[in-house]
Scaffold this motif. Structure first.
Motif, mmCIF file in Angstrom:
data_model
loop_
_atom_site.group_PDB
_atom_site.id
_atom_site.type_symbol
_atom_site.label_atom_id
_atom_site.label_comp_id
_atom_site.label_asym_id
_atom_site.label_seq_id
_atom_site.Cartn_x
_atom_site.Cartn_y
_atom_site.Cartn_z
ATOM 1 N N PRO A 449 8.702 -1.441 -18.177
ATOM 2 C CA PRO A 449 9.840 -1.693 -17.277
ATOM 3 C C PRO A 449 9.525 -1.495 -15.801
ATOM 4 N N TRP A 450 8.483 -0.751 -15.497
ATOM 5 C CA TRP A 450 8.130 -0.481 -14.102
ATOM 6 C C TRP A 450 7.162 -1.519 -13.530
ATOM 7 N N TRP A 451 6.794 -2.509 -14.325
ATOM 8 C CA TRP A 451 5.693 -3.408 -13.983
ATOM 9 C C TRP A 451 5.868 -4.098 -12.629
ATOM 10 N N SER A 452 7.069 -4.538 -12.312
ATOM 11 C CA SER A 452 7.265 -5.329 -11.089
ATOM 12 C C SER A 452 6.990 -4.525 -9.824
ATOM 13 N N ASN A 453 6.912 -3.204 -9.952
ATOM 14 C CA ASN A 453 6.642 -2.351 -8.789
ATOM 15 C C ASN A 453 5.235 -1.747 -8.801
ATOM 16 N N TYR A 454 4.426 -2.130 -9.788
ATOM 17 C CA TYR A 454 3.140 -1.446 -9.944
ATOM 18 C C TYR A 454 2.139 -1.800 -8.849
ATOM 19 N N LYS A 455 2.329 -2.907 -8.168
ATOM 20 C CA LYS A 455 1.387 -3.304 -7.118
ATOM 21 C C LYS A 455 1.237 -2.219 -6.056
ATOM 22 N N THR A 456 2.305 -1.464 -5.820
ATOM 23 C CA THR A 456 2.229 -0.377 -4.839
ATOM 24 C C THR A 456 1.137 0.624 -5.217
ATOM 25 N N GLN A 457 1.081 0.981 -6.496
ATOM 26 C CA GLN A 457 0.039 1.899 -6.962
ATOM 27 C C GLN A 457 -1.341 1.258 -6.857
ATOM 28 N N ASN A 458 -1.451 0.009 -7.273
ATOM 29 C CA ASN A 458 -2.753 -0.649 -7.232
ATOM 30 C C ASN A 458 -3.271 -0.808 -5.806
ATOM 31 N N ASP A 459 -2.380 -1.131 -4.877
ATOM 32 C CA ASP A 459 -2.796 -1.228 -3.472
ATOM 33 C C ASP A 459 -3.291 0.128 -2.967
ATOM 34 N N TYR A 460 -2.583 1.170 -3.359
ATOM 35 C CA TYR A 460 -2.948 2.525 -2.928
ATOM 36 C C TYR A 460 -4.350 2.899 -3.417
ATOM 37 N N PHE A 461 -4.605 2.699 -4.718
ATOM 38 C CA PHE A 461 -5.913 3.075 -5.245
ATOM 39 C C PHE A 461 -7.008 2.109 -4.800
ATOM 40 N N ALA A 462 -6.650 0.876 -4.494
ATOM 41 C CA ALA A 462 -7.642 -0.050 -3.930
ATOM 42 C C ALA A 462 -8.103 0.443 -2.562
ATOM 43 N N ARG A 463 -7.173 0.928 -1.755
ATOM 44 C CA ARG A 463 -7.544 1.453 -0.430
ATOM 45 C C ARG A 463 -8.407 2.703 -0.564
ATOM 46 N N LEU A 464 -8.033 3.571 -1.496
ATOM 47 C CA LEU A 464 -8.870 4.748 -1.728
ATOM 48 C C LEU A 464 -10.267 4.341 -2.197
ATOM 49 N N SER A 465 -10.331 3.375 -3.099
ATOM 50 C CA SER A 465 -11.628 2.926 -3.612
ATOM 51 C C SER A 465 -12.486 2.356 -2.491
ATOM 52 N N LEU A 466 -11.872 1.590 -1.606
ATOM 53 C CA LEU A 466 -12.599 1.033 -0.465
ATOM 54 C C LEU A 466 -13.187 2.147 0.396
ATOM 55 N N ILE A 467 -12.339 3.082 0.799
ATOM 56 C CA ILE A 467 -12.786 4.146 1.699
ATOM 57 C C ILE A 467 -13.824 5.043 1.026
ATOM 58 N N LEU A 468 -13.580 5.396 -0.238
ATOM 59 C CA LEU A 468 -14.471 6.331 -0.920
ATOM 60 C C LEU A 468 -15.759 5.672 -1.407
ATOM 61 N N SER A 469 -15.882 4.364 -1.209
ATOM 62 C CA SER A 469 -17.142 3.676 -1.510
ATOM 63 C C SER A 469 -18.024 3.559 -0.276
#
Length: 557
Positions: A449-469
């Motif tokens: 049920p939360w799927w339509s809002n999950y992009k917020t989490q994915n964007d957040y961890f994508a930014r962390l992944s970018l910086i921490l790489s």
């Protein structure tokens, strides 16, 4: 308020970028963003390689329409790719022509959407048996026995000839009397009778059993069976379009008794200069030089696992310019039943990985999932030492249908702080019809049920992944993990009280270091054996130099 938030974000990006530029240096593996403007642009919308890629579960009769639907859903919520993961419920035949046709369709659909499609190397798990095809084509991969279970008696039974190995204690050694049992009939003594044990057959393994990864040639057969179809289908796109392969929980566990493989005694004799059979009971009993025997035995198994599984797989991926990722049963430490040294295995993965499952937190137990600092520090330490840029975590599986966004962020933040920089969600089911709905939710698809809002989490961890790489983590302190000390107390047959005492003591120690914000790497003696050297007053392990290194004083064994 909006202006303040934007200002805060700009300040955060600038601070992180400045830090990365200060500690980082260019890598030949992956050019790292140096200039602030480029990093700021990438931070706003990270590219696919820094975005999450879930285990995409194929668990039904797969169709082109299913593929299109799911990839569009994943793309819409900020995923950068997916690992195609066959799993219970799959109707499409694994590794069939239809399988590769559908996989090809997935890769082409991924290209159009700007997504990477990765290979998962097994029909479910653990990796190594190719859905039963290895067993079928190479019977010796599973039918030779994988363990030796013993019985201790005072007189030989009438069926003594049915045992694989019979030993008689003579002084401080044990004599092999297997070939002359009649000479000892009705003679009292201390006899140790060993029977082979075998992995059990099951539907899970395609009607066969798991395979012996220590048997020569099994890994090569597994790779040949698994990868030939991908090679024919994709050719030079392996390593370019298809970036890598995920392996899942390969292991060398025993089906009963001590772990054994047909040439174990020969390999042991060549490595250590004495006959393992002459001291075999010391893997259970605590007399004479039992600690030396257990060390030498577990070192032999560990090196066989590296030489016969990790090295051939690593070499294959190097040749194809692919990244080998995936994980072992790292949560089992200090239990040695699945493998002798997690860190030693990670050294052979171009992108080492762990899994972090369930929705709980436990700092005190060495076999915990979230809260298990050792597990993540093993991963990040090997990556630092070997110069690997990315570290993956298979995350969230088994957390349940009621796992929340708050849980996702809390758990993800914890592992990212400790060194993870590639989020791999467990799982994205193609369907949850029938029993499939109980297959380790949460489910990362529109079913939730939360799927339509999950992009917020994915964007957040994508930014962390970018910086921490970006950049390199340079720690001055090396702490030797007491894995080989645990070997001295470990028994495949009797309880592991002292082994667990070692694990708990070490877990408490490094947890206290983390809480005190002490930066350090862990050291594997196996990696140090191959990668260690002293240079310019520092102790180097691979690419990392340390000014201080420590052994923790542990409970007496």
């Amino acid at each position: 308020m909006k202006t303040n938030l934007q200002s805060f974000r700009k300040t955060l990006v600038f601070a992180i970028a400045a830090l990365c530029c200060y500690v980082g240096k260019a890598s030949s593996e992956q050019p790292r963003e140096r200039q602030f403007e480029k990093l700021k642009a990438a931070f706003k919308n990270p590219s696919k390689e820094f975005r999450s890629a879930p285990l995409w579960v194929w668990n039904t009769k797969v169709t082109n329409a299913d593929i299109d639907r799911m990839l569009r859903e994943l793309k819409s919520q900020g995923f950068g790719g997916a690992f195609v993961h066959p799993r219970p419920g799959l109707i499409t035949e694994y590794l069939s022509d239809d399988w590769f046709r559908l996989y090809k369709y997935s890769v082409e659909a991924g290209k159009k959407l700007g997504m990477d499609i990765w290979i998962y190397d097994e029909n479910s798990y653990p990796s190594g048996f190719a859905g039963g095809h290895v067993n079928e084509q190479m019977p010796e991969s599973y039918n030779q026995g994988q363990g030796l279970d013993y019985t201790k008696v005072e007189t030989l039974p009438d069926n003594a000839k049915d045992y694989f190995l019979c030993l008689k204690k003579e002084g401080s050694t044990f004599k092999d009397i297997t070939a002359c049992l009649a000479d000892y009939k009705n003679t009292k003594g201390e006899y140790y009778l060993y029977k082979k044990t075998y992995y059990g057959r099951s539907d899970w393994h395609g009607g066969y059993s798991y395979v012996d990864l220590l048997h020569p040639g099994v890994t090569e057969k597994f790779l040949d069976i698994t990868m030939t179809g991908y090679e024919k289908t994709f050719g030079k796109e392996l390593g370019t379009v298809i970036k890598g392969i995920f392996t899942d929980e390969p292991n060398i566990s025993s089906p009963g008794g001590i772990r054994w493989t047909p040439d174990l005694f020969d390999v042991f004799q060549k490595r250590w200069g004495y006959d393992l059979k002459s001291v075999l009971p010391l893997l259970v009993e605590t007399t004479d030089n039992w600690q030396q025997v257990r060390h030498n035995y577990t070192e032999t198994l560990t090196q066989l696992f590296i030489d016969r599984w990790a090295k051939p797989y690593h070499a294959y991926c190097e040749k194809k310019n692919m990244k080998w990722t995936g994980h072992y049963w790292e949560h089992g430490w200090p239990d040695m039943s699945h493998g002798g040294d997690n860190m030693a295995m990670y050294a052979w993965h171009q992108m080492p990985a762990i899994d972090m499952l369930f929705n709980q937190y436990n700092e005190g137990h060495p076999m915990a999932q979230f809260g298990n600092i050792r597990s993540v520090k093993e991963l990040s330490s090997v990556a630092n030492q070997m110069g690997y840029t990315r570290t993956l975590s298979e995350t969230y599986g088994g957390g349940g249908w009621n796992e929340t966004f708050e849980d996702f962020k809390r758990l993800g933040d914890w592992e990212y702080v400790l060194g993870v920089n590639f989020m791999n969600q467990h799982l994205s089911h193609m369907t949850i019809v029938g029993a499939r709905k109980y297959d380790y939710p949460p489910v990362f698809t529109s079913i939730s049920p939360w799927w339509s809002n999950y992009k917020t989490q994915n964007d957040y961890f994508a930014r962390l992944s970018l910086i921490l790489s970006q950049g390199d983590q340079l720690n001055d302190i090396l702490i030797i993990e007491p894995t080989t000390t645990a070997w001295l107390t470990y028994s495949y047959v009797k309880g592991q009280v002292r082994t667990m005492d070692i694990g708990i003591a070490f877990q408490n120690f490094i947890t206290e270091l983390e809480k005190s914000q002490v930066e350090y790497d862990l050291g594997s003696e196996n990696i140090i054996k191959d990668q260690g050297k002293v240079k310019k007053g520092q102790f180097f392990v691979g690419k990392r130099g340390y000014k201080k290194w420590f052994f923790l004083q542990l409970p007496k064994t």
